[in-house]
Design a protein around this motif. Structure first.
Motif, PDB file in Angstrom:
ATOM      1  N   UNK A  40       0.827  -1.217   0.000  1.00 30.51           N
ATOM      2  CA  UNK A  40       0.000   0.000   0.000  1.00 30.51           C
ATOM      3  C   UNK A  40       0.860   1.266   0.000  1.00 30.51           C
ATOM      4  N   UNK A  41       1.819   1.429   0.925  1.00 28.32           N
ATOM      5  CA  UNK A  41       2.647   2.648   0.842  1.00 28.32           C
ATOM      6  C   UNK A  41       3.500   2.705  -0.415  1.00 28.32           C
ATOM      7  N   UNK A  42       3.922   1.523  -0.923  1.00 29.45           N
ATOM      8  CA  UNK A  42       4.705   1.490  -2.148  1.00 29.45           C
ATOM      9  C   UNK A  42       3.886   2.018  -3.324  1.00 29.45           C
ATOM     10  N   UNK A  43       2.666   1.516  -3.465  1.00 28.23           N
ATOM     11  CA  UNK A  43       1.780   1.957  -4.541  1.00 28.23           C
ATOM     12  C   UNK A  43       1.398   3.428  -4.361  1.00 28.23           C
ATOM     13  N   UNK A  44       1.128   3.807  -3.115  1.00 20.92           N
ATOM     14  CA  UNK A  44       0.729   5.196  -2.831  1.00 20.92           C
ATOM     15  C   UNK A  44       1.840   6.168  -3.223  1.00 20.92           C
ATOM     16  N   UNK A  45       3.047   5.893  -2.782  1.00 30.25           N
ATOM     17  CA  UNK A  45       4.167   6.807  -3.069  1.00 30.25           C
ATOM     18  C   UNK A  45       4.463   6.863  -4.564  1.00 30.25           C
ATOM     19  N   UNK A  46       4.441   5.708  -5.227  1.00 26.74           N
ATOM     20  CA  UNK A  46       4.702   5.688  -6.668  1.00 26.74           C
ATOM     21  C   UNK A  46       3.630   6.471  -7.421  1.00 26.74           C
ATOM     22  N   UNK A  47       2.369   6.281  -7.041  1.00 23.91           N
ATOM     23  CA  UNK A  47       1.271   6.978  -7.718  1.00 23.91           C
ATOM     24  C   UNK A  47       1.358   8.483  -7.496  1.00 23.91           C
ATOM     25  N   UNK A  48       1.622   8.874  -6.258  1.00 22.11           N
ATOM     26  CA  UNK A  48       1.695  10.301  -5.948  1.00 22.11           C
ATOM     27  C   UNK A  48       2.879  10.958  -6.648  1.00 22.11           C
ATOM     28  N   UNK A  49       4.021  10.276  -6.672  1.00 21.21           N
ATOM     29  CA  UNK A  49       5.208  10.831  -7.332  1.00 21.21           C
ATOM     30  C   UNK A  49       4.952  11.050  -8.818  1.00 21.21           C
ATOM     31  N   UNK A  50       4.401  10.042  -9.478  1.00 24.06           N
ATOM     32  CA  UNK A  50       4.107  10.155 -10.910  1.00 24.06           C
ATOM     33  C   UNK A  50       3.101  11.273 -11.166  1.00 24.06           C
ATOM     34  N   UNK A  51       2.092  11.377 -10.320  1.00 24.93           N
ATOM     35  CA  UNK A  51       1.050  12.389 -10.499  1.00 24.93           C
ATOM     36  C   UNK A  51       1.612  13.797 -10.348  1.00 24.93           C
ATOM     37  N   UNK A  52       2.445  13.996  -9.328  1.00 28.19           N
ATOM     38  CA  UNK A  52       3.040  15.316  -9.110  1.00 28.19           C
ATOM     39  C   UNK A  52       3.917  15.713 -10.297  1.00 28.19           C
ATOM     40  N   UNK A  53       4.669  14.757 -10.822  1.00 20.82           N
ATOM     41  CA  UNK A  53       5.525  15.052 -11.972  1.00 20.82           C
ATOM     42  C   UNK A  53       4.694  15.378 -13.214  1.00 20.82           C
ATOM     43  N   UNK A  54       3.555  14.703 -13.370  1.00 16.49           N
ATOM     44  CA  UNK A  54       2.743  14.903 -14.564  1.00 16.49           C
ATOM     45  C   UNK A  54       1.941  16.207 -14.548  1.00 16.49           C
ATOM     46  N   UNK A 104       8.823 -12.505  -3.539  1.00 18.35           N
ATOM     47  CA  UNK A 104       7.929 -11.540  -2.895  1.00 18.35           C
ATOM     48  C   UNK A 104       8.245 -10.122  -3.366  1.00 18.35           C
ATOM     49  N   UNK A 105       9.530  -9.821  -3.531  1.00 16.63           N
ATOM     50  CA  UNK A 105       9.937  -8.502  -4.027  1.00 16.63           C
ATOM     51  C   UNK A 105       9.407  -8.266  -5.444  1.00 16.63           C
ATOM     52  N   UNK A 106       9.479  -9.300  -6.281  1.00 19.80           N
ATOM     53  CA  UNK A 106       8.961  -9.183  -7.642  1.00 19.80           C
ATOM     54  C   UNK A 106       7.457  -8.920  -7.623  1.00 19.80           C
ATOM     55  N   UNK A 107       6.735  -9.582  -6.720  1.00 15.90           N
ATOM     56  CA  UNK A 107       5.297  -9.362  -6.592  1.00 15.90           C
ATOM     57  C   UNK A 107       5.015  -7.900  -6.213  1.00 15.90           C
ATOM     58  N   UNK A 108       5.795  -7.353  -5.298  1.00 15.18           N
ATOM     59  CA  UNK A 108       5.607  -5.957  -4.893  1.00 15.18           C
ATOM     60  C   UNK A 108       5.872  -5.002  -6.058  1.00 15.18           C
ATOM     61  N   UNK A 109       6.932  -5.264  -6.823  1.00  6.86           N
ATOM     62  CA  UNK A 109       7.244  -4.412  -7.973  1.00  6.86           C
ATOM     63  C   UNK A 109       6.133  -4.479  -9.016  1.00  6.86           C
ATOM     64  N   UNK A 110       5.656  -5.688  -9.284  1.00  5.11           N
ATOM     65  CA  UNK A 110       4.566  -5.845 -10.253  1.00  5.11           C
ATOM     66  C   UNK A 110       3.292  -5.160  -9.765  1.00  5.11           C
ATOM     67  N   UNK A 111       3.047  -5.221  -8.471  1.00  2.75           N
ATOM     68  CA  UNK A 111       1.866  -4.573  -7.890  1.00  2.75           C
ATOM     69  C   UNK A 111       1.937  -3.066  -8.052  1.00  2.75           C
ATOM     70  N   UNK A 112       3.107  -2.482  -7.784  1.00  4.78           N
ATOM     71  CA  UNK A 112       3.275  -1.036  -7.947  1.00  4.78           C
ATOM     72  C   UNK A 112       3.119  -0.633  -9.407  1.00  4.78           C
ATOM     73  N   UNK A 113       3.675  -1.427 -10.303  1.00  8.11           N
ATOM     74  CA  UNK A 113       3.581  -1.127 -11.739  1.00  8.11           C
ATOM     75  C   UNK A 113       2.133  -1.166 -12.214  1.00  8.11           C
TER      76      UNK A 113
END
Length: 293
Positions: free
Chosen positions: A80-94, A157-166
């Motif tokens: 959840x924090x991984x997805x949240x931070x990635x989404x917010x970072x991309x949104x702010x940049x866009x 498990x790390x790969x699952x987290x990366x795929x989830x964020x993507x």
């Protein structure tokens, strides 16, 4: 004439409401009631015998259930924090005025939302395969040792987290962009007059303005990750072994692979209660007015 037209509109409104209510009952309420009923039986697809709370007793005595549940909570707590931070970072940049090529970038970042979760799992499984994966090929080409992405539980498990964020960034990105565009520009102009830098504007203006949006994104992410199945199933199949078997994989394996439908229904009811608690917490915060934009 107006009265007849108004009555006709009411009939159409009731028709649409009834059709949606019927679909809700057939595809949600009725299966839910069946799940509750099956959880008190030893139903295996053929016969059902009432066993009371035996399924729940055996469920809470099963180490496999606790392992799947703990892995699910860990996946959610990190994802959840991984997805949240990635989404917010991309949104702010866009939405930044300094960013170029926004249209192309939005298309690229939104593309994962158009891809089926199963396809996402297969794609990342190909990228991180041990003997045929693209990532290990690059590592070998650079002179390194290939990593055991599939046979090492933590790496898998790390790969699952990366795929989830993507996969999860795209939808959340749209929500954040809409919220960011609604932040009054006057706030930023006033902060510039006071000499605030970019980080100070983000911390004291952007984040507080996204409070309600952030709450929505976090809640939806919790629900999504707690119920994640097709992407993980295609990516790791719960492996290696049972190291990455989440609660929905556990329910699937016991219910369909082992045909212990009554037992799997009990596990489903436990998951339902957990998700219900999160929903009630959302209701409490929103009604209490503690989450506002």
């Amino acid at each position: 004439m107006r009265v007849k037209k108004k009555d006709r509109n009411k009939k159409w409104a009731f028709l649409f409401i009834f059709s949606n209510l019927l679909l809700f009952i057939v595809f949600f309420v009725w299966p839910a009631l069946l799940g509750v009923a099956y959880s008190f039986t030893n139903y295996s697809g053929m016969n059902a015998t009432f066993v009371g709370l035996d399924n729940y007793i055996r469920l809470f005595q099963d180490p496999g259930f606790y392992k799947a549940m703990s892995r699910t909570f860990l996946y959610t707590a990190l994802g959840v924090p991984f997805v949240y931070c990635a989404s917010l970072l991309v949104s702010v940049l866009l939405v930044s005025n300094h960013t170029r090529g926004k249209t192309v970038a939005k298309t690229i970042f939104f593309f994962p939302w158009l891809v089926s979760p199963i396809v996402t799992g297969v794609l990342w499984r190909w990228m991180f395969g041990e003997s045929f994966g693209f990532v290990n090929y690059i590592i070998s080409a650079l002179g390194g040792e290939p990593l055991a992405w599939s046979s090492n539980g933590n790496l898998a498990f790390l790969v699952v987290l990366l795929a989830t964020a993507w996969a999860g960034t795209a939808f959340n990105m749209l929500i954040f962009i809409a919220a960011l565009l609604n932040v009054p520009k006057a706030y930023y102009e006033a902060s510039e007059i006071d000499g605030a830098n970019g980080w100070q504007k983000f911390w004291h203006i952007t984040l507080p303005s996204l409070r309600s949006t952030s709450f929505l994104v976090i809640l939806l992410s919790i629900f999504g990750l707690m119920k994640e199945f097709p992407m993980v199933q295609a990516l790791t199949n719960g492996g290696p072994g049972t190291d990455n078997t989440f609660i929905v994989q556990y329910i699937y394996q016991t219910g369909f692979a082992q045909m212990r439908i009554g037992y799997a229904s009990a596990a489903s009811m436990v998951l339902f209660v957990i998700l219900l608690v999160f929903a009630l917490l959302q209701f409490k915060f929103v009604r209490g007015g503690r989450v506002d934009g």
